[in-house]
Design a protein around this motif. Structure first.
Motif, PDB file in Angstrom:
ATOM      1  N   CYS A  82       0.758  -1.070  -0.003  1.00 44.26           N
ATOM      2  CA  CYS A  82       0.218  -0.155  -0.390  1.00 44.26           C
ATOM      3  C   CYS A  82       0.831   0.870   0.063  1.00 44.26           C
ATOM      4  O   CYS A  82       0.677   1.651  -0.586  1.00 44.26           O
ATOM      5  CB  CYS A  82      -0.968   0.207   1.487  1.00 44.26           C
ATOM      6  SG  CYS A  82      -2.550  -1.302   0.820  1.00 44.26           S
ATOM      7  N   VAL A  83       2.124   1.214   1.231  1.00 45.39           N
ATOM      8  CA  VAL A  83       2.781   1.914   0.951  1.00 45.39           C
ATOM      9  C   VAL A  83       2.903   2.565  -0.940  1.00 45.39           C
ATOM     10  O   VAL A  83       3.603   3.601  -1.263  1.00 45.39           O
ATOM     11  CB  VAL A  83       3.684   2.303   1.883  1.00 45.39           C
ATOM     12  CG1 VAL A  83       4.890   3.111   1.792  1.00 45.39           C
ATOM     13  CG2 VAL A  83       3.218   2.400   3.457  1.00 45.39           C
ATOM     14  N   GLU A  84       3.802   1.670  -1.407  1.00 43.39           N
ATOM     15  CA  GLU A  84       4.509   1.828  -2.385  1.00 43.39           C
ATOM     16  C   GLU A  84       2.934   2.307  -3.353  1.00 43.39           C
ATOM     17  O   GLU A  84       3.551   3.193  -4.760  1.00 43.39           O
ATOM     18  CB  GLU A  84       5.051   0.588  -3.067  1.00 43.39           C
ATOM     19  CG  GLU A  84       6.571   0.087  -2.014  1.00 43.39           C
ATOM     20  CD  GLU A  84       7.242   0.498  -2.245  1.00 43.39           C
ATOM     21  OE1 GLU A  84       7.597   1.200  -2.905  1.00 43.39           O
ATOM     22  OE2 GLU A  84       7.867   0.669  -0.881  1.00 43.39           O
ATOM     23  N   ALA A  85       1.833   1.468  -3.210  1.00 47.61           N
ATOM     24  CA  ALA A  85       1.100   2.250  -4.319  1.00 47.61           C
ATOM     25  C   ALA A  85       0.759   3.225  -3.984  1.00 47.61           C
ATOM     26  O   ALA A  85       0.568   4.550  -5.141  1.00 47.61           O
ATOM     27  CB  ALA A  85      -0.251   1.422  -4.442  1.00 47.61           C
ATOM     28  N   ALA A  86       0.697   3.630  -3.043  1.00 49.42           N
ATOM     29  CA  ALA A  86       0.431   5.584  -2.316  1.00 49.42           C
ATOM     30  C   ALA A  86       2.115   6.588  -3.196  1.00 49.42           C
ATOM     31  O   ALA A  86       1.320   7.422  -3.478  1.00 49.42           O
ATOM     32  CB  ALA A  86       0.553   5.848  -1.121  1.00 49.42           C
ATOM     33  N   LYS A  87       3.178   5.748  -3.170  1.00 55.07           N
ATOM     34  CA  LYS A  87       4.220   6.769  -3.171  1.00 55.07           C
ATOM     35  C   LYS A  87       3.649   6.208  -5.145  1.00 55.07           C
ATOM     36  O   LYS A  87       4.556   7.962  -5.841  1.00 55.07           O
ATOM     37  CB  LYS A  87       5.532   6.136  -3.112  1.00 55.07           C
ATOM     38  CG  LYS A  87       5.767   6.813  -1.750  1.00 55.07           C
ATOM     39  CD  LYS A  87       7.004   5.794  -0.824  1.00 55.07           C
ATOM     40  CE  LYS A  87       7.281   5.823  -0.032  1.00 55.07           C
ATOM     41  NZ  LYS A  87       8.366   5.436   0.717  1.00 55.07           N
ATOM     42  N   ALA A  88       3.768   5.349  -5.926  1.00 60.44           N
ATOM     43  CA  ALA A  88       3.879   5.244  -7.416  1.00 60.44           C
ATOM     44  C   ALA A  88       2.091   6.445  -7.563  1.00 60.44           C
ATOM     45  O   ALA A  88       2.798   7.032  -8.762  1.00 60.44           O
ATOM     46  CB  ALA A  88       2.943   4.196  -7.770  1.00 60.44           C
ATOM     47  N   PRO A 136      -8.253  -1.121   0.424  1.00 55.26           N
ATOM     48  CA  PRO A 136      -8.794   0.167   1.338  1.00 55.26           C
ATOM     49  C   PRO A 136      -7.522   0.348   1.497  1.00 55.26           C
ATOM     50  O   PRO A 136      -6.509   0.120   2.707  1.00 55.26           O
ATOM     51  CB  PRO A 136     -10.013  -0.289   2.528  1.00 55.26           C
ATOM     52  CG  PRO A 136      -9.664  -0.984   2.921  1.00 55.26           C
ATOM     53  CD  PRO A 136      -9.183  -2.123   2.183  1.00 55.26           C
ATOM     54  N   LEU A 137      -7.518   1.519   1.506  1.00 54.37           N
ATOM     55  CA  LEU A 137      -6.855   3.121   1.725  1.00 54.37           C
ATOM     56  C   LEU A 137      -6.987   3.980   2.049  1.00 54.37           C
ATOM     57  O   LEU A 137      -7.672   5.143   1.781  1.00 54.37           O
ATOM     58  CB  LEU A 137      -5.560   3.243   0.430  1.00 54.37           C
ATOM     59  CG  LEU A 137      -3.821   3.631   0.958  1.00 54.37           C
ATOM     60  CD1 LEU A 137      -3.427   2.966   1.837  1.00 54.37           C
ATOM     61  CD2 LEU A 137      -3.244   4.008  -0.349  1.00 54.37           C
ATOM     62  N   ASP A 138      -6.563   4.833   3.198  1.00 57.49           N
ATOM     63  CA  ASP A 138      -7.345   6.305   3.783  1.00 57.49           C
ATOM     64  C   ASP A 138      -5.863   7.527   3.311  1.00 57.49           C
ATOM     65  O   ASP A 138      -5.212   6.795   2.777  1.00 57.49           O
ATOM     66  CB  ASP A 138      -6.386   5.865   5.880  1.00 57.49           C
ATOM     67  CG  ASP A 138      -6.503   7.136   5.989  1.00 57.49           C
ATOM     68  OD1 ASP A 138      -7.952   7.920   5.900  1.00 57.49           O
ATOM     69  OD2 ASP A 138      -6.647   7.520   7.372  1.00 57.49           O
ATOM     70  N   VAL A 139      -7.234   8.162   2.999  1.00 53.62           N
ATOM     71  CA  VAL A 139      -6.475   9.272   1.811  1.00 53.62           C
ATOM     72  C   VAL A 139      -5.086   9.923   3.099  1.00 53.62           C
ATOM     73  O   VAL A 139      -4.250  10.426   2.156  1.00 53.62           O
ATOM     74  CB  VAL A 139      -7.357  10.302   1.658  1.00 53.62           C
ATOM     75  CG1 VAL A 139      -7.330  11.425   1.487  1.00 53.62           C
ATOM     76  CG2 VAL A 139      -9.479   9.684   1.421  1.00 53.62           C
ATOM     77  N   GLU A 140      -5.629   9.749   4.127  1.00 53.61           N
ATOM     78  CA  GLU A 140      -4.123  10.367   5.000  1.00 53.61           C
ATOM     79  C   GLU A 140      -3.156   9.890   4.625  1.00 53.61           C
ATOM     80  O   GLU A 140      -1.722  10.324   5.416  1.00 53.61           O
ATOM     81  CB  GLU A 140      -4.038  10.598   6.695  1.00 53.61           C
ATOM     82  CG  GLU A 140      -5.182  11.012   6.970  1.00 53.61           C
ATOM     83  CD  GLU A 140      -5.646  12.923   6.566  1.00 53.61           C
ATOM     84  OE1 GLU A 140      -4.688  13.339   6.757  1.00 53.61           O
ATOM     85  OE2 GLU A 140      -6.480  13.790   6.378  1.00 53.61           O
ATOM     86  N   ALA A 141      -2.841   8.641   4.433  1.00 51.47           N
ATOM     87  CA  ALA A 141      -1.431   8.194   3.928  1.00 51.47           C
ATOM     88  C   ALA A 141      -0.913   8.481   2.596  1.00 51.47           C
ATOM     89  O   ALA A 141       0.315   7.905   2.092  1.00 51.47           O
ATOM     90  CB  ALA A 141      -1.791   6.348   3.122  1.00 51.47           C
ATOM     91  N   ILE A 142      -2.323   9.032   1.292  1.00 48.14           N
ATOM     92  CA  ILE A 142      -1.293   9.753   0.509  1.00 48.14           C
ATOM     93  C   ILE A 142      -0.763  10.984   0.405  1.00 48.14           C
ATOM     94  O   ILE A 142      -0.761  11.354   1.757  1.00 48.14           O
ATOM     95  CB  ILE A 142      -2.231  10.289  -0.311  1.00 48.14           C
ATOM     96  CG1 ILE A 142      -4.071   8.828  -0.476  1.00 48.14           C
ATOM     97  CG2 ILE A 142      -1.792  11.193  -1.904  1.00 48.14           C
ATOM     98  CD1 ILE A 142      -2.460   8.258  -1.823  1.00 48.14           C
TER      99      ILE A 142
END
Length: 404
Positions: A82-88, A136-142
């Protein structure tokens, strides 16, 4: 397990030289140099069962530990994915991202202000990252987006037009589409009474906790798919939330969240305003509070603050956000709006008993308290009052208990 028969004889099975089993705990049986008695078949069978049970327990414990380690590793891998996806999805700001965000706000009937546009871009990126990592991914992780970069991207796009708004804000419009926005702060109620009745019944029966922001609260209500909000756009729900707070009193604030009005601090404030008592009378604070200002004290102290803010004997202006602080620090009084019969400070400052000496005026987004008339106050400062005119110095010299 049944009671091993070898316990009756007192001879453990691992002392038998013909038994190849190892002792419990992994120790090799000590048989060298000793004359071991011969055990019967029943004792040997019972000992084998006992050893087999211990080995199964050890294997089960080892398997459980491996499963826990695998599950933890799998969770860590999912989180890392998920972290890698958010960074991508956060790499750079693409023009089509901004256009899609503006179009989605048009569909929601929300004016694309800069701050809302940034929220919508992050929401879109969260959806894209969730699709990549499969969860699911929280918006705050973006990662946060630079507001200056967003504005420059909007200004460089041919389909978008940037308009300045009050308070250093701006809005972004589509040049090829007609806008149909809903103004959330509009005081006009255009919704049917049946909808308000259903909303009142729902919030009276349910114990709900909603986000404190109007936009986030409206999103939460839309996600709940409530029947009385069916077919309403997000902009309309924002307007309904605002009217529920200010006019219909269906919602209120408590601990930074929106709750039904009966559970909110606003309900307690309304009860104190009806009884004309300060909020400190019902608070759980142990320390003593400052005395609440009466109308006479409030008028006299307000006039003194305006005089101190001015020059050459003429009163000046004071920001309304500093009024209560100045009352406490300068006069040792609490300007309590509820003890004077109002829910909000701005309502108190517009009371008719203040109307002959002060007025509220907006300077940008900041409300200022200004004197009503300046030409009447030359030389000595006279304080207009309902029973005539009294000098402020005479009021100030009196003891607080003697003020009317």
């Amino acid at each position: 397990l049944p009671q091993p028969c070898w316990q009756a004889s007192g001879v453990p099975p691992w002392t038998d030289s013909s038994n190849p089993a190892r002792a419990p705990g992994g120790r090799q049986p000590m048989t060298s140099g000793l004359q071991q008695p011969h055990l019967g078949d029943a004792a040997a069978s019972s000992a084998a069962q006992w050893l087999q049970h211990g080995q199964l327990q050890q294997e089960a414990d080892q398997l459980r530990r491996l499963q826990q380690k695998h599950t933890k590793s799998r969770r860590c891998a999912a989180a890392q994915s998920c972290v890698e996806a958010a960074k991508a999805v956060a790499f750079g700001l693409r023009g089509y991202e901004v256009v899609e965000a503006v179009e989605s706000l048009y569909r929601d009937q929300l004016r694309p202000f800069g701050r809302i546009l940034i929220k919508r871009i992050r929401e879109q990126r969260a959806e894209e990252a969730a699709a990549r990592c499969g969860g699911p991914l929280d918006v705050e992780a973006i990662p946060l987006i630079d507001p200056g970069t967003v504005r420059k991207t909007c200004e460089s796009c041919a389909r978008l037009a940037v308009q300045p708004e009050p308070g250093k804000e701006y809005s972004v419009l589509l040049v090829d589409q007609v806008a149909n926005f809903v103004e959330p702060t509009c005081p006009v109620d255009v919704y049917p009474p049946q909808m308000w009745d259903a909303a009142a019944q729902y919030f009276e029966e349910k114990d709900v906790r909603l986000p404190g922001g109007r936009y986030a609260c409206a999103q939460a209500l839309v996600a709940m798919r409530l029947p009385f909000l069916q077919d309403r756009s997000l902009g309309e729900v924002c307007h309904i939330v605002q009217l529920s707070l200010t006019y219909h009193r269906l919602l209120g604030y408590r601990d930074g969240q929106m709750v039904p009005f009966g559970q909110s601090v606003d309900c307690v404030r309304a009860q104190c305003a009806v009884r004309q008592q300060p909020m400190s009378a019902v608070s759980k604070k142990a320390e003593p509070e400052l005395p609440a200002a009466t109308w006479g004290q409030a008028r006299a102290c307000m006039w003194r603050l305006l005089l101190d803010a001015g020059s050459r004997g003429r009163p000046g202006a004071v920001s309304s956000s500093n009024i209560k602080r100045l009352f406490r620090s300068r006069f040792g009084l609490d300007l309590s709006e509820t003890s004077l019969g109002h829910l909000r400070l701005h309502e108190l400052l517009q009371d008719r008993r203040f109307s002959d000496i002060i007025m509220l005026e907006m300077r940008g987004s900041t409300p200022l308290v200004k004197p009503r008339r300046q030409s009447c106050w030359e030389g000595e400062a006279w304080l207009p009052y309902t029973d005539g005119f009294v000098m402020f110095e005479q009021v100030a010299e009196a003891a607080p208990d003697g003020w009317s």
